[in-house]
Design a protein around this motif. Structure first.
Motif, PDB file in Angstrom:
ATOM      1  N   GLU A  99      33.741  31.745  34.453  1.00  0.00           N
ATOM      2  CA  GLU A  99      34.745  31.180  33.810  1.00  0.00           C
ATOM      3  C   GLU A  99      34.795  29.794  34.184  1.00  0.00           C
ATOM      4  O   GLU A  99      35.174  28.857  33.523  1.00  0.00           O
ATOM      5  CB  GLU A  99      35.939  31.907  33.845  1.00  0.00           C
ATOM      6  CG  GLU A  99      36.060  33.329  33.260  1.00  0.00           C
ATOM      7  CD  GLU A  99      37.107  34.065  33.702  1.00  0.00           C
ATOM      8  OE1 GLU A  99      38.408  33.635  34.115  1.00  0.00           O
ATOM      9  OE2 GLU A  99      36.845  35.397  33.542  1.00  0.00           O
TER      10      GLU A  99
ATOM     11  N   PRO B 196      43.062  35.293  33.003  1.00  0.00           N
ATOM     12  CA  PRO B 196      42.029  34.448  33.773  1.00  0.00           C
ATOM     13  C   PRO B 196      41.399  35.720  34.945  1.00  0.00           C
ATOM     14  O   PRO B 196      42.327  36.141  35.555  1.00  0.00           O
ATOM     15  CB  PRO B 196      42.291  33.285  34.425  1.00  0.00           C
ATOM     16  CG  PRO B 196      43.406  32.851  33.676  1.00  0.00           C
ATOM     17  CD  PRO B 196      44.001  34.447  33.017  1.00  0.00           C
ATOM     18  N   SER B 197      40.118  35.573  35.247  1.00  0.00           N
ATOM     19  CA  SER B 197      39.673  36.675  36.148  1.00  0.00           C
ATOM     20  C   SER B 197      40.134  36.405  37.504  1.00  0.00           C
ATOM     21  O   SER B 197      40.117  37.413  38.350  1.00  0.00           O
ATOM     22  CB  SER B 197      38.122  36.898  36.027  1.00  0.00           C
ATOM     23  OG  SER B 197      37.733  37.474  34.797  1.00  0.00           O
ATOM     24  N   TYR B 198      40.270  35.071  38.008  1.00  0.00           N
ATOM     25  CA  TYR B 198      40.841  34.951  39.266  1.00  0.00           C
ATOM     26  C   TYR B 198      41.970  35.274  39.299  1.00  0.00           C
ATOM     27  O   TYR B 198      42.473  35.723  40.650  1.00  0.00           O
ATOM     28  CB  TYR B 198      40.684  33.421  39.375  1.00  0.00           C
ATOM     29  CG  TYR B 198      39.256  32.862  40.138  1.00  0.00           C
ATOM     30  CD1 TYR B 198      38.806  33.460  40.966  1.00  0.00           C
ATOM     31  CD2 TYR B 198      38.744  31.620  39.565  1.00  0.00           C
ATOM     32  CE1 TYR B 198      37.234  33.145  41.520  1.00  0.00           C
ATOM     33  CE2 TYR B 198      37.506  31.281  40.010  1.00  0.00           C
ATOM     34  CZ  TYR B 198      36.802  32.010  41.036  1.00  0.00           C
ATOM     35  OH  TYR B 198      35.492  31.401  41.436  1.00  0.00           O
ATOM     36  N   GLU B 199      42.964  35.246  38.509  1.00  0.00           N
ATOM     37  CA  GLU B 199      44.306  35.811  38.471  1.00  0.00           C
ATOM     38  C   GLU B 199      44.611  37.344  38.597  1.00  0.00           C
ATOM     39  O   GLU B 199      44.856  37.702  39.427  1.00  0.00           O
ATOM     40  CB  GLU B 199      44.972  35.438  37.294  1.00  0.00           C
ATOM     41  CG  GLU B 199      46.464  35.807  37.227  1.00  0.00           C
ATOM     42  CD  GLU B 199      47.108  35.221  35.923  1.00  0.00           C
ATOM     43  OE1 GLU B 199      47.606  34.059  36.245  1.00  0.00           O
ATOM     44  OE2 GLU B 199      47.239  35.976  34.924  1.00  0.00           O
TER      45      GLU B 199
ATOM     46  N   ALA C 135      42.427  33.544  45.634  1.00  0.00           N
ATOM     47  CA  ALA C 135      42.225  33.778  44.311  1.00  0.00           C
ATOM     48  C   ALA C 135      43.071  33.080  43.251  1.00  0.00           C
ATOM     49  O   ALA C 135      42.898  32.483  42.266  1.00  0.00           O
ATOM     50  CB  ALA C 135      42.084  35.005  43.926  1.00  0.00           C
TER      51      ALA C 135
ATOM     52  N   GLN D 250      34.727  40.703  32.252  1.00  0.00           N
ATOM     53  CA  GLN D 250      35.830  41.302  32.944  1.00  0.00           C
ATOM     54  C   GLN D 250      35.978  42.562  32.838  1.00  0.00           C
ATOM     55  O   GLN D 250      36.638  43.136  33.547  1.00  0.00           O
ATOM     56  CB  GLN D 250      37.167  40.241  32.515  1.00  0.00           C
ATOM     57  CG  GLN D 250      38.270  40.715  33.374  1.00  0.00           C
ATOM     58  CD  GLN D 250      39.569  39.815  32.543  1.00  0.00           C
ATOM     59  OE1 GLN D 250      40.124  40.335  31.574  1.00  0.00           O
ATOM     60  NE2 GLN D 250      39.854  38.817  33.171  1.00  0.00           N
TER      61      GLN D 250
ATOM     62  N   ALA E 106      42.965  30.250  40.494  1.00  0.00           N
ATOM     63  CA  ALA E 106      43.242  30.321  39.021  1.00  0.00           C
ATOM     64  C   ALA E 106      44.229  29.388  38.702  1.00  0.00           C
ATOM     65  O   ALA E 106      44.151  28.698  37.460  1.00  0.00           O
ATOM     66  CB  ALA E 106      44.054  31.747  39.055  1.00  0.00           C
TER      67      ALA E 106
ATOM     68  N   GLY F 152      35.346  35.263  37.573  1.00  0.00           N
ATOM     69  CA  GLY F 152      36.138  34.129  37.801  1.00  0.00           C
ATOM     70  C   GLY F 152      35.319  32.871  38.147  1.00  0.00           C
ATOM     71  O   GLY F 152      35.519  31.892  37.128  1.00  0.00           O
TER      72      GLY F 152
ATOM     73  N   SER G 154      50.223  33.706  38.333  1.00  0.00           N
ATOM     74  CA  SER G 154      49.537  33.076  39.352  1.00  0.00           C
ATOM     75  C   SER G 154      50.378  32.454  40.207  1.00  0.00           C
ATOM     76  O   SER G 154      50.434  32.609  41.372  1.00  0.00           O
ATOM     77  CB  SER G 154      48.331  32.014  38.749  1.00  0.00           C
ATOM     78  OG  SER G 154      47.333  32.788  38.035  1.00  0.00           O
TER      79      SER G 154
ATOM     80  N   GLU H  81      35.155  38.764  41.089  1.00  0.00           N
ATOM     81  CA  GLU H  81      34.800  37.300  41.695  1.00  0.00           C
ATOM     82  C   GLU H  81      33.858  36.559  40.804  1.00  0.00           C
ATOM     83  O   GLU H  81      34.020  35.487  40.743  1.00  0.00           O
ATOM     84  CB  GLU H  81      34.368  37.454  43.176  1.00  0.00           C
ATOM     85  CG  GLU H  81      34.150  36.332  43.848  1.00  0.00           C
ATOM     86  CD  GLU H  81      35.320  35.313  44.415  1.00  0.00           C
ATOM     87  OE1 GLU H  81      35.176  34.294  44.097  1.00  0.00           O
ATOM     88  OE2 GLU H  81      36.020  36.142  44.930  1.00  0.00           O
TER      89      GLU H  81
END
Length: 508
Positions: free
Chosen positions: A446, A461-464, A482, A420, A486, A443, A496, A440
């Protein structure tokens, strides 16, 4: 058999009563309410050894390992040849869900009973005792830790098969199944454990081991609704076991019920602080229960700065005392967690800690991560922080091999935090396309790691993070996707949830 049902709101009423009625709770603590009254194991021991043994058994089921060991030693003093008292103390050195085992300490306990396996077996008073002893001898016998876990499980399956009505055999067999999920949660194994434990819940709905291990089986976002039945009961069963008070929040957390999680961890912390007071120690604002308490408060938009400030003072004191272990969990590592979470939610990032030397690696990694995330628009500082993180990560990997060779949890998430960080640096450099692509991928990586319980190992979190950047780019549809990803991994996270609402608003 008649099953007593507890209304879904019962735990709320009970926990509120505990929180506001100090006299009643103090009385229950004096009585040592840890679930011992639900222990029904048949034992052959001197009368004076029975009560401390059953109390130790309840504490063992509650993962109150130090207190359990004390109770088992009390039983040994009352009946020096009581095999099960030594079995119990030896079991306190196996922490299967924490990837911890002190084999040497356990063998020292068994050696106090007798110096040889044969001599210990000769002291058993029933065939049942011989089977329990054989199981623990196998747990700490020959082979690697992982090999012994499977051999021990086979012994426990045989013990349960010989008497399916033995509720403690059922509980410990379920725990043994969970203990073979090396490297993190494996859903098939966790559901196998749940399937074995559920019949015990039907016959012994207040047994602390059955409740505890079912909560562990179900404490992920998909299965947490099944664990609500256990969460209703467990805190009531063991009001003077801090871990029991905390454990119900595993279900609340997976459900995103932050108010209930806050209440549970407030009670858990209060139990521990009372025990610290009895021991002549001051209260603590750091530690596992305080970490979950801070996290649950932040997800509600509440101010947790008072806890964080007090924990910081304890962290500085721990640093000044020093540590022989580079990875030792302490007030400093606890502060690193809660200060980072607070920084992500509020923008109030932690100040540097006075760490010198090569200790406190996890705290140093957290502080470098804070430096990275708080300077996401500053390419020079972000790059410098990522370099620091990489160097510390190498030291963490080396220290794990030396200090915690059984730990398979830390490094995968350290690696993910570094990935990240690469995305953050790319975005800070102005390479938006590459940065978003890296986020992307981060995420997705993870999401492919084993499901975790509790706060996400990633600070954000990377999606967040991806969703936030996509919102800034005006890509509301992609941002919503995304944020949805998350929330599948971390239900109810405030950032999120708020981000998804903003994305929907922008789409409409």
């Amino acid at each position: 058999m008649k099953i007593r049902l507890i209304a879904p709101f019962a735990i709320a009423l009970a926990t509120a009563a505990h929180a506001h009625d100090g006299h009643d709770h103090a009385a229950s603590e004096a009585a040592g309410k840890v679930g011992a009254e639900y222990m029904v194991m048949e034992i052959s021991a001197e009368e004076a050894a029975k009560a401390p043994f059953l109390r130790g058994l309840a504490l063992l089921h509650n993962f109150e390992y130090d207190r359990a060991a004390e109770a088992f030693r009390e039983a040994q003093a009352a009946d020096p040849d009581f095999v099960m008292a030594y079995w119990g103390e030896a079991m306190t050195y196996n922490h299967p869900l924490w990837e911890q085992q002190d084999r040497e300490k356990a063998l020292e306990v068994l050696a106090r009973l007798d110096g040889t396996r044969e001599g210990r077996l000769a002291k058993t008073r029933t065939q049942r005792e011989a089977m329990w002893l054989d199981a623990v001898e196998t747990l700490y016998g020959k082979g690697t830790k992982e090999e012994r876990d499977f051999l021990y499980l086979a012994k426990m399956r045989a013990l349960l098969a010989s008497d399916p009505a033995d509720i403690d055999a059922r509980a410990f067999t379920g725990l043994a199944i969970l203990g073979t999920a090396h490297g993190g949660r494996q859903i098939p194994l966790y559901m196998e454990a749940a399937g074995l434990l559920e019949p015990g819940f039907m016959t012994h709905e207040m047994h602390p081991g059955i409740l505890h291990y079912l909560i562990h089986s179900y404490d992920d976002p998909v299965h947490a609704p099944l664990g609500a039945r256990m969460a209703e009961r467990y805190a009531l069963v063991a009001p003077d076991a801090g871990h029991a008070q905390h454990m119900v929040s595993h279900i609340f957390h997976a459900l995103g019920d932050w108010e209930a999680s806050e209440r549970a961890n407030t009670l858990a912390d209060a139990v521990v602080d009372r025990q610290r007071a009895v021991a002549g120690r001051p209260p603590s604002d750091c530690g596992h229960y305080n970490e979950w308490l801070v996290y649950s408060k932040l997800q509600q938009g509440k101010d947790a700065s008072d806890i964080i400030s007090r924990c910081r003072l304890q962290a500085i004191a721990a640093i000044e005392r020093g540590s022989d272990q580079k990875l030792g969990f302490s007030a400093a590592s606890s502060y690193g967690n809660i200060a980072l979470w607070n920084g992500v939610v509020t923008g109030n990032w932690p100040e540097e800690l006075p760490i010198t030397g090569d200790g406190f690696l996890l705290t140093r990694f957290d502080m470098a991560t804070a430096k990275l995330l708080s300077n996401r628009s500053d390419i020079a500082t972000a790059s410098e922080a990522l370099g620091e993180m990489r160097a510390i990560a190498e030291d963490i990997e080396a220290a794990l091999a030396a200090e915690q060779p059984l730990n398979t949890y830390i490094m995968p998430w350290v690696t993910r935090q570094l990935s990240q960080g690469e995305a953050v640096v790319a975005l800070a450099s102005g390479d938006t396309s590459r940065g978003l692509s890296l986020l992307e991928a981060a995420g997705a990586a993870e999401a492919n790691l084993p499901e975790v319980f509790g706060p996400p190992p990633m600070v954000m979190p990377s999606y967040e993070m991806l969703g936030l950047h996509l919102l800034e780019q005006g890509r509301a549809n992609d941002a919503a996707e995304a944020f949805r990803k998350a929330l599948e991994l971390a239900p109810g996270r405030k950032i999120s949830v708020d981000g998804l609402a903003k994305a929907y608003a922008a789409m409409n």
